[in-house]
Design a protein around this motif. Structure first.
Motif, PDB file in Angstrom:
ATOM      1  N   GLY A 110     -12.014 -34.076   8.094  1.00 51.75           N
ATOM      2  CA  GLY A 110     -12.991 -33.089   7.025  1.00 51.75           C
ATOM      3  C   GLY A 110     -12.835 -31.949   5.968  1.00 51.75           C
ATOM      4  O   GLY A 110     -14.068 -31.569   5.737  1.00 51.75           O
ATOM      5  N   TRP A 111     -11.782 -32.470   5.386  1.00 48.90           N
ATOM      6  CA  TRP A 111     -11.744 -31.220   4.530  1.00 48.90           C
ATOM      7  C   TRP A 111     -11.568 -31.543   3.285  1.00 48.90           C
ATOM      8  O   TRP A 111     -12.880 -30.733   2.113  1.00 48.90           O
ATOM      9  N   MET A 112     -11.696 -32.662   3.076  1.00 46.21           N
ATOM     10  CA  MET A 112     -12.809 -32.831   1.477  1.00 46.21           C
ATOM     11  C   MET A 112     -14.601 -32.999   1.681  1.00 46.21           C
ATOM     12  O   MET A 112     -15.745 -32.015   1.326  1.00 46.21           O
ATOM     13  N   ASP A 113     -15.205 -32.742   3.247  1.00 46.50           N
ATOM     14  CA  ASP A 113     -16.709 -32.732   2.893  1.00 46.50           C
ATOM     15  C   ASP A 113     -16.768 -31.240   2.683  1.00 46.50           C
ATOM     16  O   ASP A 113     -17.750 -30.677   2.278  1.00 46.50           O
ATOM     17  N   GLU A 114     -16.112 -30.352   3.807  1.00 51.50           N
ATOM     18  CA  GLU A 114     -15.879 -29.207   3.785  1.00 51.50           C
ATOM     19  C   GLU A 114     -15.840 -28.691   2.277  1.00 51.50           C
ATOM     20  O   GLU A 114     -16.750 -27.769   1.439  1.00 51.50           O
ATOM     21  N   ALA A 115     -15.074 -29.406   1.445  1.00 48.39           N
ATOM     22  CA  ALA A 115     -14.604 -29.066   0.157  1.00 48.39           C
ATOM     23  C   ALA A 115     -15.534 -29.097  -0.849  1.00 48.39           C
ATOM     24  O   ALA A 115     -16.058 -28.575  -2.153  1.00 48.39           O
ATOM     25  N   THR A 116     -16.127 -30.539  -0.527  1.00 43.84           N
ATOM     26  CA  THR A 116     -18.094 -31.035  -1.576  1.00 43.84           C
ATOM     27  C   THR A 116     -18.614 -29.866  -0.611  1.00 43.84           C
ATOM     28  O   THR A 116     -19.805 -29.636  -2.143  1.00 43.84           O
ATOM     29  N   LYS A 117     -18.720 -29.515  -0.025  1.00 48.75           N
ATOM     30  CA  LYS A 117     -20.314 -28.587   0.047  1.00 48.75           C
ATOM     31  C   LYS A 117     -20.258 -27.365  -0.127  1.00 48.75           C
ATOM     32  O   LYS A 117     -20.683 -26.487  -1.263  1.00 48.75           O
ATOM     33  N   ALA A 118     -18.672 -27.415  -0.652  1.00 45.77           N
ATOM     34  CA  ALA A 118     -18.400 -25.703  -1.185  1.00 45.77           C
ATOM     35  C   ALA A 118     -18.531 -25.470  -2.311  1.00 45.77           C
ATOM     36  O   ALA A 118     -18.971 -24.601  -3.133  1.00 45.77           O
ATOM     37  N   SER A 119     -18.561 -27.015  -3.106  1.00 42.84           N
ATOM     38  CA  SER A 119     -18.435 -26.764  -4.509  1.00 42.84           C
ATOM     39  C   SER A 119     -19.664 -27.365  -4.883  1.00 42.84           C
ATOM     40  O   SER A 119     -20.526 -27.082  -6.136  1.00 42.84           O
ATOM     41  N   GLU A 120     -20.605 -27.375  -4.275  1.00 47.87           N
ATOM     42  CA  GLU A 120     -22.330 -27.950  -4.902  1.00 47.87           C
ATOM     43  C   GLU A 120     -22.742 -27.303  -6.043  1.00 47.87           C
ATOM     44  O   GLU A 120     -23.226 -27.192  -6.644  1.00 47.87           O
ATOM     45  N   ALA A 121     -22.689 -26.065  -5.385  1.00 45.16           N
ATOM     46  CA  ALA A 121     -23.578 -25.087  -5.461  1.00 45.16           C
ATOM     47  C   ALA A 121     -22.835 -24.910  -7.306  1.00 45.16           C
ATOM     48  O   ALA A 121     -24.113 -24.465  -8.056  1.00 45.16           O
ATOM     49  N   VAL A 122     -21.592 -24.411  -7.493  1.00 42.45           N
ATOM     50  CA  VAL A 122     -21.058 -24.796  -8.900  1.00 42.45           C
ATOM     51  C   VAL A 122     -21.614 -25.854  -9.312  1.00 42.45           C
ATOM     52  O   VAL A 122     -21.434 -25.548 -10.361  1.00 42.45           O
TER      53      VAL A 122
END
Length: 140
Positions: A110-122
């Motif tokens: 699930g690392w890619m899902d977590e990374a995508t969510k972390a980048s969303e606001a940026v």
């Protein structure tokens, strides 16, 4: 990843009124915003413990697609152009069976899902800023 925010319709109407120039603004701003998100995804990608190359630097912003409806689509991560260098990151995302001992390996599932969510606001913040900057250049 699907993103929405308030006020976008007004900006979009202004861009549409500019015709072909507006389409270029949208595509350029979108690609630049995805590049900002790419940095975060690369930071969150699983790293090799021995310091060897891990493929995170090979993750990329994919081709930007524009649809007749006015929608724009683009992706960050793995595609056919970087598959060989990044396929291990794909398998880490979903987990895999180790080829020697048959054990299930799942520490980075699930690392890619977590990374995508972390980048969303940026990506959202950058997209708004980039589009408005491009509009300001044209409308001045």
């Amino acid at each position: 990843m699907s993103l929405e925010f308030d006020g976008w319709e007004d900006i979009q109407n202004t861009i549409e009124n500019l015709g072909d120039i507006g389409k270029k603004i949208n595509t350029t701003a979108f690609k630049n915003s995805l590049k900002e998100g790419l940095k975060i995804v690369q930071e969150k990608a699983p790293k090799a413990k021995d310091g060897s190359t891990n493929g995170a630097e090979k993750l990329r912003v994919g081709k930007i697609k524009r649809y007749k409806s006015g929608s724009i689509w683009g992706g960050i991560g793995i595609d056919k152009t970087n598959w060989e260098a990044t396929k291990h990151l794909y398998f880490h995302h979903y987990g895999y069976e180790h080829y020697k001992n048959g054990k299930r390996i799942t520490p980075y599932t699930g690392w890619m899902d977590e990374a995508t969510k972390a980048s969303e606001a940026v990506v959202l913040g950058s997209l708004e800023k980039n589009v408005l900057e491009e509009l300001d250049k044209i409308l001045k």
